[in-house]
Design a protein around this motif. Sequence first.
Motif, PDB file in Angstrom:
ATOM      1  N   UNK A   1      10.849  31.997  77.930  1.00  0.00           N
ATOM      2  CA  UNK A   1      11.402  31.883  79.260  1.00  0.00           C
ATOM      3  C   UNK A   1      10.354  32.319  80.277  1.00  0.00           C
ATOM      4  N   UNK A   2      10.361  31.661  81.400  1.00  0.00           N
ATOM      5  CA  UNK A   2       9.386  31.939  82.437  1.00  0.00           C
ATOM      6  C   UNK A   2       9.617  33.333  83.025  1.00  0.00           C
ATOM      7  N   UNK A   3       8.517  34.051  83.282  1.00  0.00           N
ATOM      8  CA  UNK A   3       8.628  35.408  83.811  1.00  0.00           C
ATOM      9  C   UNK A   3       9.203  35.420  85.220  1.00  0.00           C
ATOM     10  N   UNK A   4       8.908  34.414  86.006  1.00  0.00           N
ATOM     11  CA  UNK A   4       9.440  34.345  87.366  1.00  0.00           C
ATOM     12  C   UNK A   4      10.956  34.189  87.325  1.00  0.00           C
ATOM     13  N   UNK A   5      11.443  33.406  86.397  1.00  0.00           N
ATOM     14  CA  UNK A   5      12.889  33.220  86.270  1.00  0.00           C
ATOM     15  C   UNK A   5      13.571  34.521  85.871  1.00  0.00           C
TER      16      UNK A   5
ATOM     17  N   UNK B   1      18.811  39.005  91.270  1.00  0.00           N
ATOM     18  CA  UNK B   1      20.140  38.528  91.641  1.00  0.00           C
ATOM     19  C   UNK B   1      21.220  39.400  91.021  1.00  0.00           C
ATOM     20  N   UNK B   2      21.032  39.811  89.783  1.00  0.00           N
ATOM     21  CA  UNK B   2      21.997  40.683  89.122  1.00  0.00           C
ATOM     22  C   UNK B   2      22.106  42.026  89.821  1.00  0.00           C
ATOM     23  N   UNK B   3      20.981  42.593  90.226  1.00  0.00           N
ATOM     24  CA  UNK B   3      20.992  43.882  90.918  1.00  0.00           C
ATOM     25  C   UNK B   3      21.700  43.757  92.263  1.00  0.00           C
ATOM     26  N   UNK B   4      21.460  42.667  92.979  1.00  0.00           N
ATOM     27  CA  UNK B   4      22.104  42.484  94.281  1.00  0.00           C
ATOM     28  C   UNK B   4      23.612  42.312  94.113  1.00  0.00           C
ATOM     29  N   UNK B   5      24.031  41.549  93.122  1.00  0.00           N
ATOM     30  CA  UNK B   5      25.468  41.381  92.877  1.00  0.00           C
ATOM     31  C   UNK B   5      26.101  42.714  92.490  1.00  0.00           C
ATOM     32  N   UNK B   6      25.426  43.482  91.654  1.00  0.00           N
ATOM     33  CA  UNK B   6      25.936  44.796  91.273  1.00  0.00           C
ATOM     34  C   UNK B   6      26.037  45.713  92.486  1.00  0.00           C
TER      35      UNK B   6
ATOM     36  N   UNK C   1      12.533  37.566  86.528  1.00  0.00           N
ATOM     37  CA  UNK C   1      12.500  38.459  87.688  1.00  0.00           C
ATOM     38  C   UNK C   1      13.561  38.052  88.707  1.00  0.00           C
ATOM     39  N   UNK C   2      13.691  36.765  88.974  1.00  0.00           N
ATOM     40  CA  UNK C   2      14.677  36.301  89.941  1.00  0.00           C
ATOM     41  C   UNK C   2      16.105  36.544  89.461  1.00  0.00           C
ATOM     42  N   UNK C   3      16.363  36.309  88.195  1.00  0.00           N
ATOM     43  CA  UNK C   3      17.695  36.565  87.656  1.00  0.00           C
ATOM     44  C   UNK C   3      18.033  38.056  87.671  1.00  0.00           C
ATOM     45  N   UNK C   4      17.068  38.886  87.383  1.00  0.00           N
ATOM     46  CA  UNK C   4      17.292  40.328  87.430  1.00  0.00           C
ATOM     47  C   UNK C   4      17.551  40.799  88.847  1.00  0.00           C
TER      48      UNK C   4
END
Length: 66
Positions: A1-5, A12-17, A7-10
């Motif tokens: 999996x791409x490292x940029x993806x 987004x998860x932190x912001x939702x949390x 980082x972006x998913x993480x």
Amino acid sequence: MNHVAVVLLTAALVIVLALLVGATAGVLARLDGTTYPAAFARAGAAFAAVLALAAAITGVLAQVLT
């Protein structure tokens, strides 16, 4: 999996949390009988605290892993 993806998913998860924690803090403050401005202030403080904690953990992990 791409490292940029990852980082972006993480991020987004932190912001939702952080949004969930802020909303929960605001609802609990409102149920406690505080005014709307005070509840928004508590929600904002909780949101900022989660983001600050995530930034601190990221900083520590960056130092440990490099």
